[in-house]
Design a protein around this motif. Structure first.
Motif, PDB file in Angstrom:
ATOM      1  N   ALA A 120      14.236  -8.530 -20.009  1.00 57.53           N
ATOM      2  CA  ALA A 120      13.253  -8.203 -18.612  1.00 57.53           C
ATOM      3  C   ALA A 120      13.218  -9.533 -17.694  1.00 57.53           C
ATOM      4  O   ALA A 120      13.515 -10.624 -18.259  1.00 57.53           O
ATOM      5  CB  ALA A 120      11.977  -7.777 -18.912  1.00 57.53           C
ATOM      6  N   PHE A 121      13.294  -9.275 -16.262  1.00 59.81           N
ATOM      7  CA  PHE A 121      13.329 -10.462 -15.688  1.00 59.81           C
ATOM      8  C   PHE A 121      12.181 -10.566 -14.799  1.00 59.81           C
ATOM      9  O   PHE A 121      11.420  -9.670 -14.195  1.00 59.81           O
ATOM     10  CB  PHE A 121      14.386 -10.146 -14.452  1.00 59.81           C
ATOM     11  N   MET A 128       9.367  -7.997 -13.724  1.00 59.09           N
ATOM     12  CA  MET A 128       7.900  -8.069 -13.876  1.00 59.09           C
ATOM     13  C   MET A 128       7.355  -9.165 -13.054  1.00 59.09           C
ATOM     14  O   MET A 128       8.012 -10.132 -12.788  1.00 59.09           O
ATOM     15  CB  MET A 128       7.647  -8.657 -15.509  1.00 59.09           C
ATOM     16  N   GLU A 129       6.103  -9.072 -12.724  1.00 57.42           N
ATOM     17  CA  GLU A 129       5.302 -10.109 -11.724  1.00 57.42           C
ATOM     18  C   GLU A 129       3.866  -9.969 -12.055  1.00 57.42           C
ATOM     19  O   GLU A 129       3.380  -8.990 -12.358  1.00 57.42           O
ATOM     20  CB  GLU A 129       5.973 -10.031 -10.225  1.00 57.42           C
ATOM     21  N   THR A 130       3.332 -11.326 -11.629  1.00 59.28           N
ATOM     22  CA  THR A 130       1.859 -11.080 -11.719  1.00 59.28           C
ATOM     23  C   THR A 130       1.346 -11.342 -10.145  1.00 59.28           C
ATOM     24  O   THR A 130       1.764 -12.322  -9.653  1.00 59.28           O
ATOM     25  CB  THR A 130       1.122 -12.259 -12.679  1.00 59.28           C
ATOM     26  N   SER A 131       0.833 -10.427  -9.606  1.00 62.08           N
ATOM     27  CA  SER A 131       0.241 -10.705  -8.258  1.00 62.08           C
ATOM     28  C   SER A 131      -1.077  -9.632  -8.068  1.00 62.08           C
ATOM     29  O   SER A 131      -0.986  -8.556  -8.719  1.00 62.08           O
ATOM     30  CB  SER A 131       1.485 -10.309  -7.388  1.00 62.08           C
ATOM     31  N   SER A 132      -1.800  -9.905  -7.057  1.00 67.45           N
ATOM     32  CA  SER A 132      -2.746  -9.208  -6.768  1.00 67.45           C
ATOM     33  C   SER A 132      -2.651  -8.981  -5.111  1.00 67.45           C
ATOM     34  O   SER A 132      -3.527  -8.246  -4.383  1.00 67.45           O
ATOM     35  CB  SER A 132      -4.251  -9.455  -7.190  1.00 67.45           C
ATOM     36  N   GLY A 133      -1.345  -9.242  -4.503  1.00 66.62           N
ATOM     37  CA  GLY A 133      -1.326  -9.319  -3.116  1.00 66.62           C
ATOM     38  C   GLY A 133       0.138  -8.568  -2.837  1.00 66.62           C
ATOM     39  O   GLY A 133       0.507  -7.760  -3.258  1.00 66.62           O
ATOM     40  N   THR A 134       0.531  -9.436  -1.682  1.00 66.41           N
ATOM     41  CA  THR A 134       1.603  -8.653  -0.863  1.00 66.41           C
ATOM     42  C   THR A 134       2.594  -8.998  -1.465  1.00 66.41           C
ATOM     43  O   THR A 134       3.839  -8.314  -1.129  1.00 66.41           O
ATOM     44  CB  THR A 134       1.535  -9.327   0.578  1.00 66.41           C
ATOM     45  N   PHE A 135       2.801  -9.960  -2.476  1.00 68.58           N
ATOM     46  CA  PHE A 135       4.088 -10.267  -3.060  1.00 68.58           C
ATOM     47  C   PHE A 135       4.683  -9.114  -3.829  1.00 68.58           C
ATOM     48  O   PHE A 135       5.664  -8.558  -3.985  1.00 68.58           O
ATOM     49  CB  PHE A 135       4.237 -11.606  -3.898  1.00 68.58           C
ATOM     50  N   ALA A 136       3.522  -8.738  -4.750  1.00 66.59           N
ATOM     51  CA  ALA A 136       3.670  -7.313  -5.279  1.00 66.59           C
ATOM     52  C   ALA A 136       4.274  -6.231  -4.393  1.00 66.59           C
ATOM     53  O   ALA A 136       5.041  -5.269  -4.799  1.00 66.59           O
ATOM     54  CB  ALA A 136       2.248  -6.815  -5.893  1.00 66.59           C
ATOM     55  N   LEU A 137       3.861  -6.023  -3.350  1.00 64.96           N
ATOM     56  CA  LEU A 137       4.119  -4.853  -2.535  1.00 64.96           C
ATOM     57  C   LEU A 137       5.555  -4.977  -1.727  1.00 64.96           C
ATOM     58  O   LEU A 137       6.516  -4.269  -2.103  1.00 64.96           O
ATOM     59  CB  LEU A 137       3.245  -4.422  -1.295  1.00 64.96           C
TER      60      LEU A 137
END
Ligand SMILES: Cc1ncc(COP(=O)(O)O)c(C=O)c1O
Length: 345
Positions: A135-136, A60-69
């Protein structure tokens, strides 16, 4: 010249390798196609190696940018399910890529009263974590593996350009600039570190507020920003950053995102002002995601920005970070903590 063979799984291996380009007598661009893939891959591989993330475990992660990709590409390659908590700012193209790569994208519609969308995304992630034990959460803003991931590009820079470098890069989580400077210094190089932020980002002491220039800056203070690593801080406005991004395209045919443009504005000025220094600036992503915004004159005008405004020639030295304003400001940070800067003895 032989064709370099990129080993399997080759998408992350290809994307994590930057290109070093010379743009002036003492000015270099360390250009990544997707810089945030570097920490995403390192964080996931370290978690798998240490048993913090079991094979096939949920990420899981919170991101609206390139880290998510970056995370999505690595999870796809490793066969890991993943959930990204984002907000309405996420562009359709990115969202579609995340979903095609096998992710669930959770859009949080309402900002929190304090901390805005970032806090609201964190709250949603916390709730989901509580319901999915094991979950990580990759935690790009506080996981020290974010900064450690940049040891390899730092070593490559030193091998290519030598032991005295001035590194200029934008600051979001602080991982790339802090990580590369830490590695260069730990291996004996003299590294001057110049951080680039934007107005109304709290990272270096500006009051929080709305920001159009994204990818750098933050409304919350991430533990991963090592303030004492920075020699100098610059704040660049959205108009100056966007115009500098298109200037980089027109002058050098470098098609990059707006954080690269903002870093170029600062690095080009710094290199001209200090001809004895070897100045490298970091390019974090390509321009495709920004064609309908930063590269679109109508969008810029509708956002109240002047696409034809001349680039500011130099920064204005701010007496203290909270007083920085205008199009481009700078402050001699001198490797101090945030507290030391806020309350100078
Ligand atoms: C496009 C872009 N440039 C620059 C940065 C800043 O990098 P860092 O998080 O390593 O400080 C980010 C961070 O998300 C980014 O997405």
């Amino acid at each position: 010249m032989t064709l370099p063979l990129i080993p399997y799984p080759s998408t992350s291996a290809a994307l994590e390798q930057p290109m070093l380009r010379q743009l002036g007598p003492n000015l270099y661009l360390l250009m990544f196609r997707l810089m945030k893939l570097v920490p995403a891959k390192f964080i996931i591989d370290q978690a798998l190696a240490r048993g913090k993330l079991p094979p096939g475990g949920l990420v899981m992660e919170t991101s609206s940018g390139t880290f998510a990709l970056g995370l999505a590409i690595v999870c796809c390659e490793r066969g890991l399910p993943f959930v990204i908590f984002s907000d309405p700012i996420v562009d359709r193209g990115l969202r579609r890529q995340l979903e095609l790569l096998g992710g669930e994208v959770c859009i949080i519609e309402q900002p929190a009263a304090v901390g805005g969308f970032q806090q609201a995304r964190l709250d949603a992630l916390d709730a989901r974590l509580a319901a999915a034990p094991g979950a990580f959460w990759s935690r790009q803003y506080s996981n020290p593996d974010n900064a450690r991931a940049y040891a390899e590009p730092a070593d490559q820079l030193r091998a290519a350009l030598g032991d005295r470098l001035t590194l200029v890069g934008t600051v979001g989580s602080g991982g790339s600039t802090g990580g590369m400077a830490a590695r260069l210094r730990a291996t004996g190089a003299a590294c001057r570190l110049v951080g680039v932020d934007t107005f109304h980002s709290v990272l270096f002491g500006q009051p929080d507020g709305p920001r159009l220039l994204r990818g750098l800056g933050n409304s919350l203070l991430p533990p991963n920003v090592d303030h004492a690593a920075y020699d100098e801080i610059h704040w660049v406005s959205a108009e100056a950053g966007f115009n500098a991004t298109r200037h980089l395209m027109q002058a050098e045919a470098v098609f990059a995102g707006p954080t690269t443009g903002a870093a170029h504005l600062v690095a080009r000025w710094h290199a001209a002002a200090h001809p004895d220094e070897t100045v490298v600036f970091v390019g974090a992503d390509e321009g495709h995601r920004y064609l309908a915004t930063v590269y679109d004159r109508d969008w810029l005008a509708a956002a109240g920005l002047r696409p034809d405004a001349p680039l500011p020639a130099q920064p204005v030295a701010a007496p203290r970070p909270a007083a920085a304003g205008g199009d481009w400001a700078c402050f001699a940070w001198n490797r101090r903590s945030l507290r030391e800067v806020a309350d100078p003895a």
